[in-house]
Design a protein around this motif. Sequence first.
Motif, PDB file in Angstrom:
ATOM      1  N   MET A   1      13.421   8.891 -13.263  1.00  0.00           N
ATOM      2  CA  MET A   1      12.553   9.388 -12.192  1.00  0.00           C
ATOM      3  C   MET A   1      12.517   8.401 -11.025  1.00  0.00           C
ATOM      4  O   MET A   1      12.582   7.198 -11.243  1.00  0.00           O
ATOM      5  N   LYS A   2      12.391   8.947  -9.844  1.00  0.00           N
ATOM      6  CA  LYS A   2      12.463   8.120  -8.643  1.00  0.00           C
ATOM      7  C   LYS A   2      11.106   7.482  -8.321  1.00  0.00           C
ATOM      8  O   LYS A   2      10.076   8.150  -8.438  1.00  0.00           O
ATOM      9  N   LYS A   3      11.143   6.210  -7.910  1.00  0.00           N
ATOM     10  CA  LYS A   3       9.913   5.547  -7.473  1.00  0.00           C
ATOM     11  C   LYS A   3       9.468   6.138  -6.133  1.00  0.00           C
ATOM     12  O   LYS A   3      10.256   6.218  -5.186  1.00  0.00           O
ATOM     13  N   ILE A   4       8.238   6.575  -6.056  1.00  0.00           N
ATOM     14  CA  ILE A   4       7.727   7.176  -4.818  1.00  0.00           C
ATOM     15  C   ILE A   4       7.107   6.094  -3.928  1.00  0.00           C
ATOM     16  O   ILE A   4       6.281   5.301  -4.377  1.00  0.00           O
ATOM     17  N   THR A   5       7.531   6.099  -2.678  1.00  0.00           N
ATOM     18  CA  THR A   5       7.004   5.151  -1.687  1.00  0.00           C
ATOM     19  C   THR A   5       6.361   5.948  -0.550  1.00  0.00           C
ATOM     20  O   THR A   5       6.521   7.171  -0.473  1.00  0.00           O
ATOM     21  N   THR A   6       5.702   5.243   0.343  1.00  0.00           N
ATOM     22  CA  THR A   6       5.073   5.936   1.480  1.00  0.00           C
ATOM     23  C   THR A   6       6.151   6.570   2.374  1.00  0.00           C
ATOM     24  O   THR A   6       5.961   7.669   2.893  1.00  0.00           O
ATOM     25  N   THR A   7       7.270   5.896   2.525  1.00  0.00           N
ATOM     26  CA  THR A   7       8.335   6.447   3.376  1.00  0.00           C
ATOM     27  C   THR A   7       8.969   7.682   2.717  1.00  0.00           C
ATOM     28  O   THR A   7       9.370   8.623   3.398  1.00  0.00           O
TER      29      THR A   7
END
Length: 265
Positions: A1-7
Amino acid sequence: MKKITTTELIAMKARGEKIAALTAYEYIFASILDEIGIDLILVGDSLGTVFAGYQTTVEVTLEQMLYHTKVVSRSVKNALVVGDMPFMSFQVTPEEALRNAGRFLQEAGAEAVKLEGGEEIAATIKRIVDAGIPVMGHLGLTPQSIHKFGGYDVRAREEKEAEKLVKDAKILEDSGVFSIVLEKIPHQLARKVSQSLTIPTVGIGAGPYCDGQILVTHDMLGLFERFRPKFVRRYAELARIAKEACSSYVKDVKAGAFPSREESF
Ligand code: KIV
């Protein structure tokens, strides 16, 4: 799963991909939400009502928020963890707000903070963002102002308040927020705001046109029964299931049916 960032959240809006967010206050639910791939976990000051049993969120303190944020961030790997800045932790001066926001990242492991308010806190938001701390805004029904509003009614039905909300949203975007929560406002107004911004809106009781949705987990799982807002869809009835299970336990203990030989040493 992908790490979610603000960008990544901003990129999701650009791609037309909806953002799914929920609240968590402790290890178990934070782990569950992260495991199922939620995008954003808000350690909301709603914990004051649904976890601590207060009447409002106004009573929640900075130390309480830091404790819960620390517990949540310890268990989350992929979702973006946002710590909610409680009443009086950011209103006094921008310097105090910055110091308190910094504690959410440095001591509690959050990756962003959320502040309730519009133009009146724009300078504070800018100060926090300039220091490298991502900020999420919150407009519409802002529960920390409940004593000013006099109740939990839908906000910005009147033209003047709606116009101010549209203006506030733009000011927040210009101040550097990466997203704005829109709470309990008419859905057409939420659509107008969402269309006018590059950053994503995350709605709660703000209709289907926001770029994402958030609910209080204890509400949508049917754990919190004191009141049931119209905008909450109940995906489970966990309070009922818990009561049934606990009643069965009590019955078994009273009847001498628990523990069995297999459950004994
Ligand atoms: O405190 C909270 O959980 C919140 C959400 C309802 C957006 O602010």
